[in-house]
Each structure stands twice: as C-alpha cells, then as structure tokens.
Design a protein around this motif. Structure first.
Motif, PDB file in Angstrom:
ATOM      1  N   THR A   1       0.836  -1.206   0.000  1.00  0.00           N
ATOM      2  CA  THR A   1       0.000   0.000   0.000  1.00  0.00           C
ATOM      3  C   THR A   1       0.870   1.254   0.000  1.00  0.00           C
ATOM      4  N   LEU A   2       1.874   1.247   0.871  1.00  0.00           N
ATOM      5  CA  LEU A   2       2.788   2.389   0.937  1.00  0.00           C
ATOM      6  C   LEU A   2       3.548   2.548  -0.374  1.00  0.00           C
ATOM      7  N   SER A   3       4.065   1.443  -0.895  1.00  0.00           N
ATOM      8  CA  SER A   3       4.894   1.496  -2.103  1.00  0.00           C
ATOM      9  C   SER A   3       4.105   2.016  -3.295  1.00  0.00           C
ATOM     10  N   VAL A   4       2.943   1.441  -3.517  1.00  0.00           N
ATOM     11  CA  VAL A   4       2.144   1.856  -4.676  1.00  0.00           C
ATOM     12  C   VAL A   4       1.708   3.318  -4.530  1.00  0.00           C
ATOM     13  N   SER A   5       1.350   3.702  -3.318  1.00  0.00           N
ATOM     14  CA  SER A   5       0.934   5.092  -3.085  1.00  0.00           C
ATOM     15  C   SER A   5       2.065   6.064  -3.406  1.00  0.00           C
ATOM     16  N   LEU A   6       3.258   5.754  -2.955  1.00  0.00           N
ATOM     17  CA  LEU A   6       4.394   6.652  -3.200  1.00  0.00           C
ATOM     18  C   LEU A   6       4.740   6.722  -4.685  1.00  0.00           C
ATOM     19  N   LEU A   7       4.720   5.583  -5.356  1.00  0.00           N
ATOM     20  CA  LEU A   7       5.091   5.573  -6.771  1.00  0.00           C
ATOM     21  C   LEU A   7       4.067   6.303  -7.632  1.00  0.00           C
ATOM     22  N   LEU A   8       2.791   6.165  -7.289  1.00  0.00           N
ATOM     23  CA  LEU A   8       1.747   6.718  -8.157  1.00  0.00           C
ATOM     24  C   LEU A   8       1.185   8.043  -7.654  1.00  0.00           C
ATOM     25  N   TRP A   9       1.760   8.569  -6.590  1.00  0.00           N
ATOM     26  CA  TRP A   9       1.265   9.821  -6.035  1.00  0.00           C
ATOM     27  C   TRP A   9       1.200  10.957  -7.067  1.00  0.00           C
ATOM     28  N   PRO A  10       2.222  11.112  -7.940  1.00  0.00           N
ATOM     29  CA  PRO A  10       2.133  12.212  -8.919  1.00  0.00           C
ATOM     30  C   PRO A  10       0.916  12.109  -9.826  1.00  0.00           C
TER      31      PRO A  10
ATOM     32  N   TRP B   1      -5.329  12.019 -12.143  1.00  0.00           N
ATOM     33  CA  TRP B   1      -6.554  11.291 -11.811  1.00  0.00           C
ATOM     34  C   TRP B   1      -7.477  12.117 -10.927  1.00  0.00           C
ATOM     35  N   SER B   2      -8.781  11.768 -11.001  1.00  0.00           N
ATOM     36  CA  SER B   2      -9.714  12.320 -10.030  1.00  0.00           C
ATOM     37  C   SER B   2      -9.459  11.593  -8.700  1.00  0.00           C
ATOM     38  N   GLN B   3     -10.083  12.080  -7.655  1.00  0.00           N
ATOM     39  CA  GLN B   3      -9.873  11.473  -6.340  1.00  0.00           C
ATOM     40  C   GLN B   3     -10.301  10.000  -6.344  1.00  0.00           C
ATOM     41  N   ILE B   4     -11.450   9.744  -6.959  1.00  0.00           N
ATOM     42  CA  ILE B   4     -11.956   8.375  -7.000  1.00  0.00           C
ATOM     43  C   ILE B   4     -11.030   7.490  -7.817  1.00  0.00           C
ATOM     44  N   GLU B   5     -10.593   8.018  -8.952  1.00  0.00           N
ATOM     45  CA  GLU B   5      -9.666   7.244  -9.802  1.00  0.00           C
ATOM     46  C   GLU B   5      -8.390   6.926  -9.046  1.00  0.00           C
ATOM     47  N   GLY B   6      -7.856   7.905  -8.366  1.00  0.00           N
ATOM     48  CA  GLY B   6      -6.598   7.704  -7.647  1.00  0.00           C
ATOM     49  C   GLY B   6      -6.736   6.638  -6.582  1.00  0.00           C
ATOM     50  N   VAL B   7      -7.793   6.735  -5.788  1.00  0.00           N
ATOM     51  CA  VAL B   7      -8.010   5.741  -4.728  1.00  0.00           C
ATOM     52  C   VAL B   7      -8.210   4.358  -5.332  1.00  0.00           C
ATOM     53  N   ALA B   8      -8.972   4.298  -6.423  1.00  0.00           N
ATOM     54  CA  ALA B   8      -9.266   3.007  -7.052  1.00  0.00           C
ATOM     55  C   ALA B   8      -7.999   2.363  -7.594  1.00  0.00           C
TER      56      ALA B   8
END
Lengths: 293, 193
Positions: free
Chosen positions: A105-114, A120-127
């Motif tokens: 969860t941490l890794s994917v969040s950090l890599l895709l944060w930009p 992305w929209s908020q929903i897209e980002g969370v999804a």
C-alpha cells in the motif's frame, strides 16, 4: 542500450554484494538446515544489493525524492528491514498477511502519487492505488506460500528469469533507468539462486519474496504508468511468477523434484518471452530507418 | 465678469489636465501568447560531437511590454508532453523517467521576477524556471523582435535565449552521452486588442 558499465555495476556489483551477505548468513558449506540461523540473509542480500547498485548507477536520490521512481531506493531499504524482521520473528498466519499489506500500500501510493495529484480524479486515484496495492499483496501471498512448500532453488531461478527478462522489456519500453534497476534486482536475486543451488543447506525464500515482489512490481508499475511499457506486457510480466503454481497440479506433482522445477520454470518463462517478443517488435517498428537515435 | 472667471477657470483646469496626462507614463501593453506562432527549441551536445536540436510544440503564457524595463513581465508554460525531436522512439524516451518524466511533471514554467535593460533592445529577464519539479532562478536575454497588426489585433514579438544545466534540475541521467548544458531559445508572438 545497456552498456558494459550498466552490466558490471548494475548486475555484477549487486550480485557480488548479495553473494557476500549470503555467504555470511547462510554458510552454504554447512550440511544443516538454515533454520538454525541465516534466514535473514535473503532479504538483506536482495535489498542491500539493489540499493548499492542504485547508488552506483544513479547516485543518491534526495529525500523526499523529486522523481517518484526514486522512491524505489528508499523502499528497498524499508523492505529490507521488513524482510529481515519477517524472517527472524516468524510471524505466521493471517497476522503476517495483514502486516504484509502495509508495504504494498505504501509502495504503490508513493510511486503513483504524482498521477493521483496531477492526472486522476480522487476516485480514480483511490481506485488505482487500492487495486494495485491489493494485486501486489496477493502476488506476495501467492509466491510466499509457494516458496514455503519446496526448496527455494526453483522459485529463486524463476525470479531471476522474470526480473532479467523484465529488465530487457523495460529497456525496450523507453526507460534505461528502470531497465538498470531491473538488472540490479536480477543480479541480487541471482546470487541467492546460485548459493541455494550449490549450498548444501536448505535455504529459505521467506523474507526475500516480500522484498522481490514489491520492488519487481514497483518497476513494472513505474514502467507502465511513467514509461512506455504496454498494459499487455505489464500483465504478462506481472502474471509470470504466479505460473509457478503449475507444479502443484496433481499430474506435475508426480514428477521428480527437478522435473517439477523445470515445468514450473518453463511456465514462468513463457509469458516473459512473449512480453519480450512484443516489446522487441514495437521497438523495431518505431526506430528510425537509419538505426539508433 | 462672472463669465470671464468661469471661462478662465475652465481653461486652467483643461490645461492642468493636459499637463498632468502628458507627464503620466502610458500603461504597459499586455499580450497573450499565440501558441500557433510561438516556438521553443533547445539544443544539447550529443556524445560530445554535435549539437542536437529538439522542440516543444505547446507553449502558452503572457507578457507585458513597456518602455520602462522594470514594468515588463513574462510568464510562459510549456507542456512537456509536446516534446518533439522528429523520432517517436526518442520522444518516448525523453518523456520517460529517464528525462522529463512527463506524467509526473507535465509542465515547464517560467515567471519573471525582475527585468533590467541590457544592451540596445535587449533585456535581462530574471525569473523562476520550474523544470522537472525543481525551481531555480535563471536569467534570459530577451530581445524585442518587432510589432505588427493582424485581424484587428496588435502583435508583438520577443525572443529569449538562456542556458541551463539539466543536472541543476535533477535531470542527471546519461550525462556521459548527452550534455549537461542545454541552450534554449523561446520565440513568443503575443496579441492584444
């Protein structure tokens, strides 16, 4: 293209460093099982080998990183600690899987944060982040469970094959940087494979799998979202390690150990070869008529 | 008598207004950048042998021109995804994490903070350049290239030249093969009503 320097420092150096750590931890000349000590060597060797190769090839990234792919360096360090803890404390069952969800969860969040911030929209980002974190987590459970059923030799060979081919595919997908890091991962896990092969002791892949899965899928995710790795190739490379479970089919189970390993390894390599073929065709098609650019 | 005083007062007020307005400087002219007639090219050393040129195709922004250099201002935004070197494979590579990482850093921006007169028609324009997520102060030589009219709009052009080191902005991949120094030329055409 990958240069001689890339191969020496990007593959050879992490292999040497990982090898030294493993010799100290595993003492492969022993005839006793590694359960008497040394399981921590696997994740330590992989993480440190990868991190040192990163420093040599790309230099020390700033903290916090400017480029999201530079998080892979810091994630390698974190995963090393988590992998060592996992191998030493032998947390078992559902508690281990829940604790193991934090890293993906941490890794994917950090890599895709930009992308979550810019595109992305908020929903897209969370999804996206939730789906990919769950995917990485399930990958880890699947490979870790499989590795625990048998000697580590075949699983480690399969990881070497997958990361090696992924490195080539990433190079053909417009990112030499990610290809170099794939090579570093290959070198480090390659040392684990060689020592598991020649050593007399039965080595464990516990802890190593966690480090490998997050770094490997981190490279694939970065390659798809930030470089030109196609979705098809990302799925082929990501799915390849899971095909190791083919050796649990009853028909295959009846084979000898080395035959089961060969079947599993072949099953893992096939989608990798397909991804390499697709990437090569795309690369050749988009090159200018006069050759290198 | 009263009429004479009123007339004299009116004349004095009128003359005073004229005097005041002639002493006041005209407002600076604000121009909107025309993306279709603006260009940005960059050059970089390749393998120590040649200067290779590339371009960005999507430029927007605005600038203000005035006879008083300190009242000039420039702001430009460039979409990194529009990088164009005439070879798709190279463009893909430039857009990857190896160089511009366009998915993470979709724009290059410049905003002037200080403008001073240099030689002749040239201005020294200092401003904040944000590239690859890093903001640094740079100074460009800006020259007014001319004015014109088209379709009821007043046009003005400026051309800026500057040099940067890409490593200063965290772009330090393949420095041994592709030069660190980048020479940039931005030609802007702006219009106002």
């Amino acid at each position: 293209m990958l240069t001689a320097r890339d191969i020496v420092f990007g593959v050879g150096l992490p292999a040497i460093i990982a090898g030294v750590v493993l010799v100290i931890a595993w003492r492969p000349w022993r005839s006793q099982p590694t359960q008497t000590g040394g399981e921590w060597g696997g994740p330590l060797a992989l993480g440190v080998g990868f991190a040192v190769a990163y420093l040599t090839l790309l230099g020390r990234p700033p903290f916090p990183p400017i480029d999201s792919t530079d998080w892979l360096f810091f994630l390698a360090l974190l995963l090393t600690v988590c992998g060592v803890v996992d191998s030493l404390w032998s947390i078992s069952g559902w508690r281990r899987w829940v604790l193991g969800l934090a890293n993906p969860t941490l890794s994917v969040s950090l890599l895709l944060w930009p992308l979550a911030r810019n595109t992305w929209s908020q929903i897209e980002g969370v999804a996206w982040i939730a789906a990919l974190a769950a995917t990485v987590w399930l990958w880890w459970i699947a490979l870790d469970t499989h590795a625990g059923r048998d000697a580590a030799v075949s699983p480690l060979l399969q990881l070497v094959a997958v990361s090696g081919v992924a490195s080539l595919v990433l190079m053909l997908s417009a990112s030499l940087k990610l290809a170099q890091l794939g090579g570093a991962l290959t070198g480090a896990v390659g040392a684990s494979f060689v020592l598991a092969l020649v050593g007399k002791s039965r080595v464990s892949a516990r802890g190593t799998i966690q480090v490998f899965v997050v770094l490997f899928l981190g490279l694939v995710i970065s390659g798809h979202f930030f470089a030109s790795l196609t979705a098809l190739n990302a799925v082929l490379l990501g799915a390849a390690p899971l095909l190791t479970w083919i050796d649990q089919i009853p028909t295959v189970q009846k084979l000898r150990a080395w035959q089961r390993g060969a079947v599993g390894t072949t099953a893992v390599i096939l989608p990798c070869v397909a991804a390499l073929a697709f990437a090569t065709v795309n690369f050749v098609r988009s090159m200018p008529d006069y050759g290198e650019y | 008598m009263k009429t004479a005083i009123v007339c004299a007062t009116s004349v004095l007020v009128t003359l005073g207004s004229l005097a005041a307005s002639s002493g006041r400087a005209p407002a600076a002219d604000a121009y909107q950048v025309d993306p279709v007639h603006s260009s940005m090219v960059f050059s970089v050393k390749h393998m120590g042998a040649s200067n290779f040129y590339g371009r960005f195709n999507n430029i927007t922004g605005s600038f203000t021109l005035d006879d008083d250099p300190s009242k000039n201002s420039f702001q430009v935004q460039i979409q990194t995804e529009s990088v164009d070197t005439a070879v798709k494979k190279r463009d893909d590579h430039l857009k990857s994490p190896d160089f511009f990482n366009t998915k993470q850093f979709p724009t290059i921006t410049f905003k002037s903070t200080q403008v001073k007169k240099a030689d002749g028609d040239t201005l020294d324009v200092t401003g904040d350049l944000t590239l690859h997520g890093v903001t640094k102060s740079v100074t460009a030589k800006v020259t007014k290239t001319g004015t014109g009219k088209f379709g009821g709009r007043v046009l003005a052009g400026v051309e800026a030249n500057l040099r940067i080191k890409r490593s200063d902005f965290g772009m330090n991949f393949m420095l041994e093969g592709i030069g660190d120094e980048i020479r940039i030329t931005v030609s802007l055409e702006g219009g106002r009503q």
